[in-house]
Design a protein around this motif. Structure first.
Motif, short mmCIF file in Angstrom:
data_model
loop_
_atom_site.label_atom_id
_atom_site.label_comp_id
_atom_site.label_asym_id
_atom_site.label_seq_id
_atom_site.Cartn_x
_atom_site.Cartn_y
_atom_site.Cartn_z
N PHE A 114 10.04 72.01 44.66
CA PHE A 114 11.20 73.47 44.17
C PHE A 114 12.96 72.53 44.19
O PHE A 114 13.20 72.54 42.96
CB PHE A 114 10.91 74.45 44.62
CG PHE A 114 11.72 75.44 43.86
CD1 PHE A 114 10.73 76.45 42.66
CD2 PHE A 114 12.83 76.21 44.78
CE1 PHE A 114 10.83 77.46 42.02
CE2 PHE A 114 13.17 77.66 43.60
CZ PHE A 114 12.59 77.80 42.55
N THR A 115 12.85 72.75 45.15
CA THR A 115 14.58 72.44 45.18
C THR A 115 14.91 70.83 44.39
O THR A 115 16.01 71.37 43.66
CB THR A 115 14.98 72.07 46.32
OG1 THR A 115 14.05 73.27 47.63
CG2 THR A 115 16.40 71.50 46.87
N ALA A 116 13.86 70.17 44.05
CA ALA A 116 14.07 69.43 43.63
C ALA A 116 14.40 69.73 41.96
O ALA A 116 14.68 68.85 41.30
CB ALA A 116 12.95 67.70 43.73
N ASN A 117 13.15 70.38 41.78
CA ASN A 117 13.16 70.21 40.67
C ASN A 117 14.30 71.65 39.56
O ASN A 117 14.91 71.41 38.84
CB ASN A 117 12.05 71.73 39.99
CG ASN A 117 10.99 70.65 40.06
OD1 ASN A 117 10.73 69.63 40.08
ND2 ASN A 117 9.28 71.08 40.13
N LEU A 118 14.68 72.27 40.89
CA LEU A 118 15.99 73.78 40.40
C LEU A 118 17.09 72.40 39.98
O LEU A 118 18.27 72.53 38.88
CB LEU A 118 16.47 73.97 42.38
CG LEU A 118 17.25 75.18 41.62
CD1 LEU A 118 17.04 75.88 40.54
CD2 LEU A 118 18.01 75.49 44.00
N VAL A 119 17.35 70.87 41.43
CA VAL A 119 18.39 70.18 40.49
C VAL A 119 18.09 69.88 38.99
O VAL A 119 19.69 69.75 38.53
CB VAL A 119 18.75 69.24 41.81
CG1 VAL A 119 19.34 68.23 41.26
CG2 VAL A 119 19.28 69.63 43.02
N LEU A 120 16.86 68.86 39.00
CA LEU A 120 17.27 68.82 37.56
C LEU A 120 16.91 69.28 36.34
O LEU A 120 17.70 68.95 34.89
CB LEU A 120 15.41 67.80 37.42
CG LEU A 120 15.45 66.81 39.10
CD1 LEU A 120 14.14 66.31 38.40
CD2 LEU A 120 16.24 65.64 38.00
N GLU A 121 17.17 70.95 36.35
CA GLU A 121 17.10 72.31 35.50
C GLU A 121 18.33 72.26 35.66
O GLU A 121 18.55 71.96 34.96
CB GLU A 121 16.44 73.30 35.79
CG GLU A 121 14.88 72.33 35.84
CD GLU A 121 13.86 74.16 36.09
OE1 GLU A 121 12.62 74.53 35.43
OE2 GLU A 121 14.22 75.67 35.88
N GLN A 122 19.49 72.28 36.41
CA GLN A 122 20.84 72.91 36.24
C GLN A 122 21.39 72.49 36.19
O GLN A 122 22.82 72.27 35.97
CB GLN A 122 20.39 73.90 38.10
CG GLN A 122 19.33 75.07 37.74
CD GLN A 122 19.60 75.54 36.36
OE1 GLN A 122 20.59 75.91 36.20
NE2 GLN A 122 18.56 76.75 36.37
N ILE A 123 21.51 70.43 36.38
CA ILE A 123 22.65 69.92 36.65
C ILE A 123 23.22 69.22 35.67
O ILE A 123 24.81 69.48 35.50
CB ILE A 123 21.88 68.47 37.96
CG1 ILE A 123 23.29 67.81 37.93
CG2 ILE A 123 21.06 67.77 36.67
CD1 ILE A 123 24.17 68.45 39.35
N LYS A 124 22.50 69.47 34.48
CA LYS A 124 23.41 69.05 33.33
C LYS A 124 24.64 70.06 32.77
O LYS A 124 25.08 69.70 31.89
CB LYS A 124 22.01 69.37 32.17
CG LYS A 124 21.95 70.88 31.84
CD LYS A 124 20.16 70.68 31.00
CE LYS A 124 20.25 71.76 30.95
NZ LYS A 124 19.01 72.22 31.96
N ASP A 125 24.53 71.55 33.19
CA ASP A 125 25.40 72.02 33.10
C ASP A 125 26.59 72.57 33.70
O ASP A 125 27.93 73.16 34.03
CB ASP A 125 24.68 73.93 32.59
CG ASP A 125 23.88 73.69 31.89
OD1 ASP A 125 24.12 73.55 30.96
OD2 ASP A 125 22.71 74.81 32.60
N VAL A 126 26.97 71.34 35.25
CA VAL A 126 27.73 71.64 35.97
C VAL A 126 28.91 70.22 35.37
O VAL A 126 28.58 69.20 35.11
CB VAL A 126 27.16 70.68 36.99
CG1 VAL A 126 28.50 70.48 38.72
CG2 VAL A 126 26.10 71.78 37.74
N ASP A 127 29.69 71.01 35.75
CA ASP A 127 31.57 70.51 35.34
C ASP A 127 31.38 69.03 36.35
O ASP A 127 31.92 69.15 37.59
CB ASP A 127 32.53 71.11 35.64
CG ASP A 127 33.59 70.46 35.44
OD1 ASP A 127 33.83 69.24 34.96
OD2 ASP A 127 34.72 71.16 35.43
#
Length: 511
Positions: A114-127
């Protein structure tokens, strides 16, 4: 499965950001979850090794012939075993299914997924820069592949051509609570693992040191190559396993020499035994014994590419007589420093006195399980032997032996030798078992029994008292329990409470 996903944000995120009050103004819920918002948040999330390192998986600890389950030990020290240990050690799948999730590995590994999926989903919006994002993406794929590999080896049959259509695992690639939880096929599961592995290999973070400690709590090029070597060895793809093992060794090949880098604890534990007695006995632990909560000690050991550890909450890795018998007890320093004589005394077998050794690496519960230099040398050696280069394989294994055997011993005792490919393979596999007990034996027996070489097949048998979920029944005659080569019991059952929570969508293994 939903139970895991409902609570994972609390487990995986709250612990990483306890000081970030503004970041946690709301509690994570199914409908409105708090997610990391900056590169620093993601780095902190993945730096929290406590969320990734532990593998408290009973099947790996108790389910192999490295573990001693015997009536003699029970008769001498009944507290050596609880029913749950006997349940896993005798492959009683009905009782295993009812044991719950606590030490099954099911929840804990899906939390990491789940933590890995969280990173993959959200990282694109990070500066962040593209390279910073790319490394985090590769690391998330690594974490997911690693956990799926563990789960598949515990809850699924070995991956073979004949087993491709067998039950695999639920494929979770998002953080959605509504994502399907039905089990994919084994072929689809391994396709996901290999796809994630290929993406993980794009990582550019090199293995190195941070503040004088190896950065093994994070994914690196060496860690991912090491896992790739383990993965392809499990599939009996020896050329690829050797290639990735060599890649890891090319980056870092440092070994701790047990002649100079090991010692006993400065303060031996003491036990007073009775009948006979009273007699005071010193229990000689490795120097790491007192470091239960000192992670630096594990990192300073220096051979691990990735910080993972098999964690035994029962504090009892009882080495089997078979395992003990393959050590050169006079010259092998692994026996000297890891096999703790009279371990049962310190656990309470003092009246009457009953002595049996325990296997200790760090604290009583912890054995490093992540890819390591020693594992890569053994993978390389085995692959060389299996591909016909058996003399080269013996030479490779002896690199490890020099760091593990008493330097004052006769060279013929330090170095392995062989006169044929078959003899070389036997000696390499025994060396692997001596170096990596408990941690790798379950994986190894599965692959040995499903390759093209019948000489390494393993049928595991043990004789022990009958038992039920609450008691070991020593008043009745012992029973012989056997795990045959092609048994469907090589796939442990999913905990029944997970089946119930899924409303039957998760299909249980059949035996």
């Amino acid at each position: 499965m939903k139970k895991v996903y409902k609570h994972i944000l609390v487990i995986a995120i709250l612990t990483s950001f306890l000081s970030c009050d503004s970041f946690l103004e709301e509690s994570p819920t199914k409908s409105a979850s708090i997610v990391p918002e900056s590169l620093a948040h993601f780095e902190a999330l993945l730096n929290d090794y406590s969320n990734f390192s532990d593998e408290g998986i009973s099947a790996l600890m108790f389910g192999t012939d490295d573990y001693e389950l015997s009536t003699d030990l029970y008769d001498g020290f009944s507290r050596a075993y609880r029913p749950s240990q006997a349940i896993f050690a005798t492959w009683d799948m009905d009782l295993v299914a009812n044991e719950g999730t606590r030490y099954s590995g099911w929840n804990t590994e899906f939390e990491k997924i789940f933590t890995a999926n969280l990173v993959l989903e959200q990282i694109k919006d990070v500066d962040a820069t593209d390279s910073e994002k790319a490394n985090l993406i590769a690391e998330a794929h690594f974490i997911r592949a690693y956990s799926y590999f563990i789960l598949s080896n515990v809850f699924c049959l070995p991956y073979t051509e004949a087993n491709k259509g067998e039950l695999g695992l639920p494929i979770k690639q998002t953080t959605s609570f509504d994502e399907a939880i039905e089990r994919a096929t084994l072929e689809e599961t391994y396709a996901l693992i290999e796809s994630d592995l290929m993406k993980a290999l794009e990582i550019t973070r090199e293995f190195g040191q941070v503040n004088g400690l190896n950065n093994s709590w994070r994914a690196s090029t060496a860690a991912v190559n090491g896992f790739a070597a383990r993965y392809y060895l499990a599939l009996n793809k020896y050329d690829m396993a050797q290639e990735y093992a060599q890649n890891a060794l090319d980056e870092f090949d440092g070994l701790r020499n047990y002649n100079t880098g090991m010692r006993y604890s400065d303060i031996p534990a003491q036990a007073t035994i009775f009948n006979p007695g009273p007699i005071n006995v010193d229990i000689l632990y490795p120097y790491t014994h007192d470091q239960q909560n000192v992670v630096e000690d594990r990192l300073e050991f220096g051979e691990s590419y990735y910080y993972r550890q098999l964690r035994n909450a029962y504090w009892s890795y009882w080495p089997s007589q078979e395992l003990l018998g393959i050590y050169d007890q006079a010259n092998d320093l692994r026996y000297r420093y890891h096999v703790v004589e009279d371990y049962t005394y310190i656990r309470g077998a003092i009246s009457p006195a009953y002595s049996y050794p325990g296997y200790i690496f760090f604290f009583k519960s912890d054995i490093l399980s992540g890819p390591s230099v020693s594992e890569m040398l053994l993978i390389k050696a085995e692959c060389q032997v299996r591909q016909g280069m058996w003399a080269d394989g013996i030479t490779t294994a002896n690199v490890l032996r020099v760091a593990r055997m008493d330097a004052t011993a006769d060279p013929s005792d330090i170095n392995l030798s062989a006169t044929s490919q078959g003899e070389a393979l036997t000696k390499i596999l025994e060396e692997r078992r001596r170096e990596l007990p408990f941690v790798h034996r379950w994986y190894d027996v599965r692959r040995y029994n499903n390759n093209e070489d019948a000489s390494d097949d393993v049928v595991m048998t043990r004789t022990f008292y009958p038992f039920n979920a609450s008691a070991i029944i020593s008043s009745e005659a012992p029973i012989t329990y056997t795990l045959e080569k092609n048994s469907r019991k090589f796939a442990y059952p999913i905990p029944n409470d997970e089946i119930l929570i899924s409303n039957g969508k998760l299909e249980q293994n059949k035996y």
